[in-house]
Design an enzyme around this catalytic site. Structure first.
Site, PDB file in Angstrom:
ATOM      1  N   GLY A   1       0.858  -1.249   0.023  1.00 41.10           N
ATOM      2  CA  GLY A   1       0.067  -0.028   0.025  1.00 41.10           C
ATOM      3  C   GLY A   1       1.030   1.187  -0.132  1.00 41.10           C
ATOM      4  O   GLY A   1       1.979   1.278  -0.521  1.00 41.10           O
TER       5      GLY A   1
ATOM      6  N   HIS B   1       6.924   2.883  19.240  1.00 39.90           N
ATOM      7  CA  HIS B   1       6.037   3.286  18.446  1.00 39.90           C
ATOM      8  C   HIS B   1       6.002   4.676  18.001  1.00 39.90           C
ATOM      9  O   HIS B   1       5.059   5.311  18.385  1.00 39.90           O
ATOM     10  CB  HIS B   1       4.523   2.935  18.971  1.00 39.90           C
ATOM     11  CG  HIS B   1       3.440   2.759  18.134  1.00 39.90           C
ATOM     12  ND1 HIS B   1       2.264   2.026  18.278  1.00 39.90           N
ATOM     13  CD2 HIS B   1       3.070   3.365  16.800  1.00 39.90           C
ATOM     14  CE1 HIS B   1       1.642   2.366  17.214  1.00 39.90           C
ATOM     15  NE2 HIS B   1       2.195   3.027  16.217  1.00 39.90           N
TER      16      HIS B   1
ATOM     17  N   GLU C   1       1.357  -3.419  23.686  1.00 39.09           N
ATOM     18  CA  GLU C   1       1.954  -2.137  23.943  1.00 39.09           C
ATOM     19  C   GLU C   1       1.390  -1.624  25.130  1.00 39.09           C
ATOM     20  O   GLU C   1       0.272  -1.703  25.424  1.00 39.09           O
ATOM     21  CB  GLU C   1       1.824  -0.999  22.787  1.00 39.09           C
ATOM     22  CG  GLU C   1       2.541  -1.635  21.746  1.00 39.09           C
ATOM     23  CD  GLU C   1       2.236  -0.760  20.107  1.00 39.09           C
ATOM     24  OE1 GLU C   1       1.939   0.342  20.562  1.00 39.09           O
ATOM     25  OE2 GLU C   1       2.676  -0.975  19.223  1.00 39.09           O
TER      26      GLU C   1
HETATM   27  C1  8YV Z   1       0.214   6.602  15.447  1.00 45.22           C
HETATM   28  C2  8YV Z   1      -0.018   4.431  13.950  1.00 45.22           C
HETATM   29  O1  8YV Z   1       0.937   7.165  16.214  1.00 45.22           O
HETATM   30  O2  8YV Z   1      -1.044   5.704  12.235  1.00 45.22           O
HETATM   31  C3  8YV Z   1      -1.019   4.708  12.929  1.00 45.22           C
HETATM   32  O3  8YV Z   1      -1.533   3.792  12.476  1.00 45.22           O
HETATM   33  O4  8YV Z   1       0.397   3.598  14.176  1.00 45.22           O
HETATM   34  C4  8YV Z   1       0.597   5.842  14.338  1.00 45.22           C
HETATM   35  O5  8YV Z   1       0.828   6.631  13.327  1.00 45.22           O
HETATM   36  C5  8YV Z   1      -1.119   5.939  16.198  1.00 45.22           C
HETATM   37  O6  8YV Z   1      -2.127   5.127  15.516  1.00 45.22           O
HETATM   38  C6  8YV Z   1      -1.739   7.058  16.921  1.00 45.22           C
HETATM   39  O7  8YV Z   1      -3.022   6.982  17.060  1.00 45.22           O
END
Ligand code: 8YV
Length: 325
Positions: free
Chosen positions: A159, A291, A273
């Protein structure tokens, strides 16, 4: 004077300018403490606000989304992955769910390349050694990693982010590119990026020096990389995960690394996490990040703006740009 603007509940601290934008336009209920909300607090948010801005740390499961009566019309999720939201339960609740694609593609791809470089070149080990005062000086055989140029990168999930990784690794680092995706982009796009498509994931795993994961977390991709598939990887290969922890069986990965079935791993995401399988912490050839894929000022502001754009649209009765349910 009563405030009759729509109520927007925000579950975590957001970049200041995004919180300001929300406070100007809405009756914004911010989270100054930045502590994650409990399930009860999430239910209360859905019951009392017109819109909720949530993140990956909020589990919007069927129990939370089952709250009735529900006042919220939109859950604007801050992030592209929506595996923390039960989309069927959201639909049943009449709740529109949106995400923030595109704006985090480049930064997440950059982080995958950072992990690739850190693992192949043993940079985490080097930094730890120096900080511990254990560096005795230059020597020809010190911390020899593996050359990046010319190695084969296997990209799982082609993607937006997978393609951005391919572009960087191919054009920038001279890597050979393999790709696997059950729904691949058109052949012309693969050719443009220089990606050779593998018919099966097993084939990619057996051939790649570096495997980088860029698929969404779904029921189909849960433990996609399990003990059997880890055993297919080359003993000198490394695994990079900037997608979601659930895609990898973390305990099996720790075992495979300990037994030398693969040489290293660079991880930004974990199954549970913020906890990390203890055995991984013991392994020198593993790079562990908390993360951080989208964690740049520019991207976090853009994600916030995109979430606000989406919730504004729904509250104004317009179709949002990024509807996922
Ligand atoms: C975010 C992520 O920090 O966008 C995503 O799916 O994993 C990260 O960019 C996180 O999800 C914030 O909600």
């Amino acid at each position: 004077m009563p405030d009759d603007r729509p109520v927007v509940r925000v579950t975590r601290r957001l970049p200041e300018e995004v919180e300001r934008e929300l406070s100007v336009a809405f009756d914004a209920r911010l989270n100054a403490s930045d502590e994650a909300l409990t399930a009860d607090e999430l239910r209360e948010a859905l019951a009392s606000a017109d819109a909720v801005v949530g993140t990956v740390t909020d589990r919007f499961d069927a129990a939370v989304l089952g709250v009735r009566p529900i006042r919220a019309r939109v859950l604007a999720s801050f992030g592209v992955g929506v595996d923390h939201v039960d989309l069927d339960a959201a639909r049943a609740a009449g709740l529109v769910v949106t995400n923030t694609p595109d704006v985090l593609t480049d930064c997440t791809a950059d982080l995958a390349l950072a992990l690739l470089l850190m693992t192949l070149r043993r940079l985490g080990e080097g930094e730890r050694q120096l900080r511990a005062g254990e560096w005795t000086g230059w020597r020809p055989t010190h911390l020899m990693g593996r050359r990046v140029t010319g190695r084969t990168l296997g990209i799982v999930g082609l993607g937006r982010i997978g393609q951005a990784v391919a572009h960087r690794a191919g054009a920038g680092f001279g890597m050979r590119l393999l790709g696997y995706d059950p729904r691949p982009p058109e052949a012309a796009r693969l050719a443009e990026l220089g990606i050779e498509r593998c018919d099966t994931l097993d084939d990619l795993l057996a051939r790649a020096d570096v495997v980088s994961l860029h698929c969404p977390a779904t029921e189909d991709t849960r433990h996609l990389i399990d003990a059997r598939r880890l055993a297919l990887m080359r003993p000198d290969a490394v695994l990079i995960n900037t997608a979601r922890g659930s895609v990898v069986d973390e305990a099996a990965l720790a075992r495979a690394l300990r037994e030398g079935q693969l040489a290293g791993a660079g991880l930004d995401v974990y199954e549970r996490e913020p906890s990390v399988t203890a055995a991984l912490l013991e392994l020198e050839r593993v790079v562990l990040l908390p993360h951080l894929g989208s964690a740049t000022v520019e991207t976090r502001v853009a994600m916030g703006r995109r979430a606000v754009e989406n919730l504004r649209a729904v509250l104004a009765g317009r179709p949002p740009r990024d509807r996922v349910a």
